[in-house]
Design a protein around this motif. Structure first.
Motif, mmCIF file in Angstrom:
data_model
loop_
_atom_site.group_PDB
_atom_site.id
_atom_site.type_symbol
_atom_site.label_atom_id
_atom_site.label_comp_id
_atom_site.label_asym_id
_atom_site.label_seq_id
_atom_site.Cartn_x
_atom_site.Cartn_y
_atom_site.Cartn_z
ATOM 1 N N VAL A 22 -5.094 9.699 -2.522
ATOM 2 C CA VAL A 22 -5.678 8.404 -2.886
ATOM 3 C C VAL A 22 -4.732 7.345 -2.355
ATOM 4 C CG1 VAL A 22 -6.308 6.859 -4.801
ATOM 5 C CG2 VAL A 22 -6.714 9.331 -5.011
ATOM 6 N N THR A 23 -5.288 6.319 -1.714
ATOM 7 C CA THR A 23 -4.397 5.264 -1.224
ATOM 8 C C THR A 23 -4.852 3.891 -1.692
ATOM 9 O OG1 THR A 23 -3.250 4.313 0.691
ATOM 10 C CG2 THR A 23 -5.523 5.066 1.063
ATOM 11 N N THR A 24 -3.904 3.135 -2.175
ATOM 12 C CA THR A 24 -4.070 1.719 -2.517
ATOM 13 C C THR A 24 -2.692 1.145 -2.831
ATOM 14 O OG1 THR A 24 -5.256 0.059 -3.803
ATOM 15 C CG2 THR A 24 -4.592 2.046 -5.009
ATOM 16 N N LEU A 77 -8.457 0.483 2.074
ATOM 17 C CA LEU A 77 -9.530 1.263 2.697
ATOM 18 C C LEU A 77 -9.659 0.873 4.172
ATOM 19 C CD1 LEU A 77 -12.042 3.232 2.034
ATOM 20 C CD2 LEU A 77 -13.348 1.143 2.286
ATOM 21 N N GLN A 83 0.829 -1.217 0.000
ATOM 22 C CA GLN A 83 0.000 0.000 0.000
ATOM 23 C C GLN A 83 0.857 1.258 0.000
ATOM 24 O OE1 GLN A 83 -2.909 0.154 3.148
ATOM 25 N NE2 GLN A 83 -3.589 2.215 2.629
ATOM 26 N N CYS A 99 -11.605 7.598 -7.773
ATOM 27 C CA CYS A 99 -10.780 8.294 -6.767
ATOM 28 C C CYS A 99 -9.832 9.265 -7.467
ATOM 29 C CB CYS A 99 -9.957 7.294 -5.967
ATOM 30 S SG CYS A 99 -10.865 6.445 -4.670
ATOM 31 N N TYR A 104 -10.920 2.579 -8.737
ATOM 32 C CA TYR A 104 -9.876 3.568 -8.422
ATOM 33 C C TYR A 104 -9.857 4.784 -9.358
ATOM 34 C CZ TYR A 104 -8.236 0.255 -5.004
ATOM 35 O OH TYR A 104 -8.162 -0.571 -3.907
ATOM 36 N N SER A 121 -10.364 5.814 -1.277
ATOM 37 C CA SER A 121 -9.985 4.453 -1.677
ATOM 38 C C SER A 121 -11.258 3.729 -2.115
ATOM 39 C CB SER A 121 -9.245 3.718 -0.568
ATOM 40 O OG SER A 121 -8.576 2.595 -1.136
ATOM 41 N N GLU A 155 -15.305 6.722 -0.401
ATOM 42 C CA GLU A 155 -15.141 5.419 -1.074
ATOM 43 C C GLU A 155 -15.859 5.418 -2.409
ATOM 44 O OE1 GLU A 155 -16.792 2.020 0.941
ATOM 45 O OE2 GLU A 155 -16.594 2.937 2.899
#
Ligand code: GLU
Length: 297
Positions: free
Chosen positions: A214-216, A181, A149, A202, A199, A174, A195
């Motif tokens: 944005v996180t993933t 998430l 991540q 996002c 993606y 996310s 949410e």
């Protein structure tokens, strides 16, 4: 004349030797009954196995992403879905039977387990982290790749975000049903989380200023940077989780899981995994990793 004739004979012998070597299996080729064998031959599968059923049907449904550059993204020109996950799926299915056709079905993060449980898809290859909670509902072959991540911000990093802690107090996006998430909700409880199902939504939200970060998984973010442009987004900091990507299949089908794991080891050994990686994720990195060992839990 005789010299020419003997030359020709020598050539003929050489050709025959090469042909025999090409057709015959080597000594190290042992048929285990579950192994995938040479993907160009029509393999024989144990009677009643999922592989035999798929071969008989001549078609398989595979869940993947349709909007994730590098892993599974629809090419608007051809309408075909492309990426590393797609390549991995093709390499597995060609070992089930070289003529088996794949019907790719879009499986956003939140519906992957359900799609497998309900039989909408027979297999999921979709940046799908192996974890215990998911293993209660389905099984995983693999892993075939390990991501981590990370965080993506507008280029220039105006809010000076460097890691998970910095997401507290920020507007963070996310995807529903994803591990990143869940991680933000647990470990950056002060983040204001948005949410979406995929993606790219996002990424659009951040481009339009509706979220700060944005996180993933790092490789998904690298795909978004490639897609939207390095002048728009950048990835900050180092990956802070381990996300081993597995192939989701129905729970309890050990024979199918073993078959896929055997096939993964085969494409690790014969270089096809590396070639698939170079053709896809290789677009954004020169670092070609070693494939991870499969986990035969
Ligand atoms: N690998 C993570 C997961 O399976 C994030 C990527 C995704 O949502 O597909 O949840």
């Amino acid at each position: 004349m005789s010299r020419i004739r003997s030359h020709r004979l020598g050539l003929l012998v050489l050709v025959l030797v090469v042909l025999v070597a090409a057709c015959g299996g080597g000594d190290d080729e042992v048929d285990t009954g579950t192994g995938a064998g040479d993907a160009t031959e029509v393999p024989e599968h144990p009677e009643g196995s999922t592989m035999a059923e798929i071969q008989e049907a001549g078609t398989i449904t595979v869940g993947t992403k349709f909007d994730q550059r590098l892993f599974g993204q629809t090419n608007p020109r051809t309408g075909e879905v492309e990426g590393f996950d797609v390549e991995i799926a093709k390499l597995i299915v060609e070992a089930i039977g070289p003529d088996v056709e794949i019907e790719f079905v879009e499986t956003p993060s939140a519906i992957r387990e359900t799609a497998i449980q309900e039989g909408t898809v027979q297999m999921v290859v979709a940046t799908y982290t192996i974890n215990d909670a998911r293993k209660e509902k389905i099984d995983f072959a693999g892993p075939y790749y390990v991501a981590g991540q990370d965080i993506m911000v507008p280029t220039g990093n105006p809010l000076d975000i460097g890691g998970l802690d910095d997401l507290n107090g920020k507007r963070v996006c996310s995807v529903s049903g994803s591990t990143p998430l869940q991680n933000v909700r647990t470990n950056a409880p002060g983040a204001e989380v948005t949410e979406f199902d995929v993606y790219t939504k996002c990424a659009d939200a951040m481009r339009d200023g509706r979220v700060d970060a944005v996180t993933t998984d790092n490789v998904i973010l690298l795909g978004l940077v490639e897609q939207y442009g390095a002048e728009v987004f950048e990835v900050v900091g180092d990956p802070f989780t381990t996300e081993p990507y597995g192939i989701g299949i129905p729970k309890g089908d050990d024979q199918f899981r073993t078959f896929i794991n055997d096939r993964l080891e085969e494409i690790y050994a014969n270089g096809e995994w590396t070639e698939a990686f170079k053709r896809t994720v290789g677009a954004v990195t020169d670092e070609i990793p070693e494939p991870p060992p499969v986990d035969r839990y």
